[in-house]
Design a protein around this motif. Structure first.
Motif, PDB file in Angstrom:
ATOM      1  N   LYS A  56      -8.732   2.367 -27.552  1.00 20.65           N
ATOM      2  CA  LYS A  56      -7.439   3.053 -27.460  1.00 20.65           C
ATOM      3  C   LYS A  56      -6.849   3.354 -28.833  1.00 20.65           C
ATOM      4  O   LYS A  56      -5.765   3.945 -28.922  1.00 20.65           O
ATOM      5  CB  LYS A  56      -6.452   2.198 -26.661  1.00 20.65           C
ATOM      6  CG  LYS A  56      -6.917   1.868 -25.250  1.00 20.65           C
ATOM      7  CD  LYS A  56      -7.174   3.131 -24.431  1.00 20.65           C
ATOM      8  CE  LYS A  56      -7.630   2.786 -23.026  1.00 20.65           C
ATOM      9  NZ  LYS A  56      -7.952   4.023 -22.233  1.00 20.65           N
ATOM     10  N   LYS A 111     -12.311  12.703 -36.040  1.00 18.30           N
ATOM     11  CA  LYS A 111     -12.625  13.177 -34.701  1.00 18.30           C
ATOM     12  C   LYS A 111     -14.135  13.190 -34.502  1.00 18.30           C
ATOM     13  O   LYS A 111     -14.880  13.692 -35.341  1.00 18.30           O
ATOM     14  CB  LYS A 111     -12.058  14.585 -34.483  1.00 18.30           C
ATOM     15  CG  LYS A 111     -10.530  14.643 -34.506  1.00 18.30           C
ATOM     16  CD  LYS A 111     -10.032  16.047 -34.209  1.00 18.30           C
ATOM     17  CE  LYS A 111      -8.506  16.088 -34.218  1.00 18.30           C
ATOM     18  NZ  LYS A 111      -8.000  17.447 -33.919  1.00 18.30           N
ATOM     19  N   THR A 141     -16.979  14.092 -31.433  1.00 22.40           N
ATOM     20  CA  THR A 141     -17.117  14.708 -30.115  1.00 22.40           C
ATOM     21  C   THR A 141     -18.283  14.156 -29.306  1.00 22.40           C
ATOM     22  O   THR A 141     -18.402  14.458 -28.119  1.00 22.40           O
ATOM     23  CB  THR A 141     -17.303  16.222 -30.269  1.00 22.40           C
ATOM     24  OG1 THR A 141     -18.437  16.475 -31.107  1.00 22.40           O
ATOM     25  CG2 THR A 141     -16.063  16.847 -30.915  1.00 22.40           C
ATOM     26  N   HIS A 155     -15.429   6.626 -27.177  1.00 23.99           N
ATOM     27  CA  HIS A 155     -15.527   6.516 -25.721  1.00 23.99           C
ATOM     28  C   HIS A 155     -15.839   5.078 -25.312  1.00 23.99           C
ATOM     29  O   HIS A 155     -15.322   4.582 -24.307  1.00 23.99           O
ATOM     30  CB  HIS A 155     -16.611   7.461 -25.205  1.00 23.99           C
ATOM     31  CG  HIS A 155     -16.920   7.284 -23.747  1.00 23.99           C
ATOM     32  ND1 HIS A 155     -16.044   7.637 -22.745  1.00 23.99           N
ATOM     33  CD2 HIS A 155     -18.016   6.771 -23.125  1.00 23.99           C
ATOM     34  CE1 HIS A 155     -16.571   7.351 -21.569  1.00 23.99           C
ATOM     35  NE2 HIS A 155     -17.778   6.826 -21.769  1.00 23.99           N
ATOM     36  N   GLY A 200     -16.872  10.636 -28.697  1.00 30.00           N
ATOM     37  CA  GLY A 200     -16.463  11.554 -27.638  1.00 30.00           C
ATOM     38  C   GLY A 200     -15.440  10.984 -26.692  1.00 30.00           C
ATOM     39  O   GLY A 200     -15.466  11.266 -25.486  1.00 30.00           O
ATOM     40  N   GLY A 201     -14.547  10.162 -27.231  1.00 38.24           N
ATOM     41  CA  GLY A 201     -13.494   9.615 -26.387  1.00 38.24           C
ATOM     42  C   GLY A 201     -12.417  10.647 -26.096  1.00 38.24           C
ATOM     43  O   GLY A 201     -12.468  11.794 -26.546  1.00 38.24           O
ATOM     44  N   ASP A 202     -11.447  10.238 -25.334  1.00 36.23           N
ATOM     45  CA  ASP A 202     -10.329  11.115 -24.999  1.00 36.23           C
ATOM     46  C   ASP A 202      -9.021  10.425 -25.401  1.00 36.23           C
ATOM     47  O   ASP A 202      -8.587   9.497 -24.727  1.00 36.23           O
ATOM     48  CB  ASP A 202     -10.311  11.427 -23.496  1.00 36.23           C
ATOM     49  CG  ASP A 202      -9.218  12.434 -23.110  1.00 36.23           C
ATOM     50  OD1 ASP A 202      -8.689  13.100 -24.038  1.00 36.23           O
ATOM     51  OD2 ASP A 202      -8.890  12.519 -21.911  1.00 36.23           O
ATOM     52  N   PRO A 203      -8.439  10.798 -26.546  1.00 35.88           N
ATOM     53  CA  PRO A 203      -8.767  11.930 -27.418  1.00 35.88           C
ATOM     54  C   PRO A 203      -9.989  11.636 -28.286  1.00 35.88           C
ATOM     55  O   PRO A 203     -10.397  10.481 -28.408  1.00 35.88           O
ATOM     56  CB  PRO A 203      -7.498  12.076 -28.262  1.00 35.88           C
ATOM     57  CG  PRO A 203      -6.960  10.690 -28.341  1.00 35.88           C
ATOM     58  CD  PRO A 203      -7.243  10.065 -27.002  1.00 35.88           C
ATOM     59  N   PRO A 204     -10.550  12.649 -28.953  1.00 34.83           N
ATOM     60  CA  PRO A 204     -11.762  12.459 -29.765  1.00 34.83           C
ATOM     61  C   PRO A 204     -11.528  11.644 -31.030  1.00 34.83           C
ATOM     62  O   PRO A 204     -12.495  11.336 -31.739  1.00 34.83           O
ATOM     63  CB  PRO A 204     -12.189  13.892 -30.101  1.00 34.83           C
ATOM     64  CG  PRO A 204     -10.949  14.712 -29.955  1.00 34.83           C
ATOM     65  CD  PRO A 204     -10.168  14.078 -28.853  1.00 34.83           C
TER      66      PRO A 204
END
Length: 398
Positions: free
Chosen positions: A75, A323, A325, A355, A347-351
């Protein structure tokens, strides 16, 4: 709580103890060892099934320091995680930072300047000495007053460790949680005159290690408490994923600094310290020998430390929002306790966050040996076996 021997055997008593080695009419006592016991360092517990003073079965339990560090990191942004992982192996925080940022650098294909790589190696070896000094002091204290000088050695080892923390404070401004490694290098350069302070501190520590060896691995009481206790074979160690001094004390000559070099280790000669007995004494001897080797490596590192930048980024372009991706990497380093690995999926959300992030901690694997090497020994041996493995509960629970 008391249970019958035959019931305990049916419930899965350690397979190394045959039913014929126990009195079928005897009662077994279930003892909750820790976490309140001082030799479990306040956070570890194991259930011991006892036949008198003999341990029949040992079941370790972990989870008392769980802080969901890996999920917390998922996070956070890539540049926010360093001070979080500092607290995993809280005896060697600098190595936590190195393992994490090396994984991010591999994921981002960031080149670390040569000076920064040499600095990281010097810091890592100083951290190894400080960690082994703390282990030595607490281990002799755990073995009890009968050791003779156990409390004295505890205080002396901490005194020498303080001199290394002074050196880290000169560089980072902190004595424990440093937040100095970053993606692409280091935040803080070595100040003027620091190398002379390091050499002076190492001279003092090196002059005192022979005295500490006399008080520990060459002490007849220490040897009686550790020789032949908690024998871990090389085959079992490999099967359990045990690494570091615990593995090398079982005759397996494996060290990531030499076998998969990183930092400046490809330019330095690393001499591994190996024993064959696999008992508590062998694990102690390996760590004592490693302090000598780390002192040599620090001196060689200072002698060869190159000039140049300490970060792959210019100061005005230090990354704050990296960042990623996609992609996944695993990077491992040799900490004072063994292979500390970081597995990260981008490649998490957000980058700007991963992940998935997974930390492979050597202490967790070390504790997995307890059910195999403790049964058959006495209750007092439980303290020696646990201390000889040198686990740090912060990285066990993460």
């Amino acid at each position: 709580m008391r249970v019958q021997v035959q019931s305990a055997i049916r419930a899965g008593v350690d397979p190394h103890l045959s039913p014929g080695s126990l009195d079928p009419e005897a009662d077994l006592m279930l003892l909750h060892f820790g976490p309140q016991h001082p030799s479990t360092h306040g956070v570890f517990r194991m259930d011991l099934l006892l036949d008198g003073e003999i341990v029949v079965k040992a079941t370790p339990y972990v989870g008392y320091l769980h802080r969901a560090v890996e999920k917390l990191c998922e996070k956070l942004t890539y540049t926010q995680m360093t001070p979080i992982v500092d607290k995993n192996d809280y005896v060697a925080p600098m190595t936590n930072e190195q393992a994490l940022n090396m994984a991010f650098e591999k994921l981002l294909a960031v080149e670390v300047p040569r000076r920064a790589r040499w600095m990281r190696t010097i810091f890592a070896e100083l951290q190894r000495i400080a960690s082994h000094l703390l282990w030595l002091g607490t281990f002799t204290l755990d073995l009890g007053g009968a050791l003779g000088g156990g409390t004295t050695l505890f205080m002396h080892a901490f005194r020498e460790r303080e001199s290394i923390l002074d050196l880290f404070e000169d560089v980072t401004g902190a004595r424990f949680h440093y937040n100095t490694h970053t993606i692409g290098g280091n935040r803080h350069d070595i100040p003027a005159g620091w190398d002379a302070k390091v050499r002076a501190a190492l001279d003092v520590i090196e002059s005192r290690i022979p005295e500490y060896e006399t008080m520990s691995v060459r002490n007849s009481i220490f040897v009686a408490r550790t020789r032949g206790i908690g024998v871990l074979s090389g085959e079992l160690a490999l099967e359990l994923g045990i690494t570091g001094p615990n593995l090398r004390a079982s005759g397996v000559d494996h060290d990531l600094r030499r076998d998969a070099p990183y930092g400046a280790y490809d330019e330095l000669q690393v001499r591994t310290c190996v024993a064959t007995e696999g008992d508590c004494l062998a694990r102690a001897q390996v760590r004592m020998a490693e302090m000598h080797e780390s002192i040599r490596l620090v001196r060689d590192g200072l002698a060869g430390l190159p000039e140049g930048p300490i970060s792959g980024y210019k100061p005005i372009r230090q990354p704050t929002q990296v960042k990623v991706t996609g992609g996944q990497v695993y990077v491992a380093i040799e900490t004072p306790r063994g292979e500390l690995g970081t597995f990260v999926i981008g490649g998490g959300d957000p980058p700007t966050s991963p992940h998935r992030l997974k930390i492979r901690s050597p202490s967790l694997h070390a504790l997995s040996a307890i059910p195999y090497i403790l049964p058959g020994h006495t209750l007092s041996d439980a303290v020696a076996v646990l201390g000889s493995l040198d686990p740090i509960m912060g990285e066990v629970d993460r």
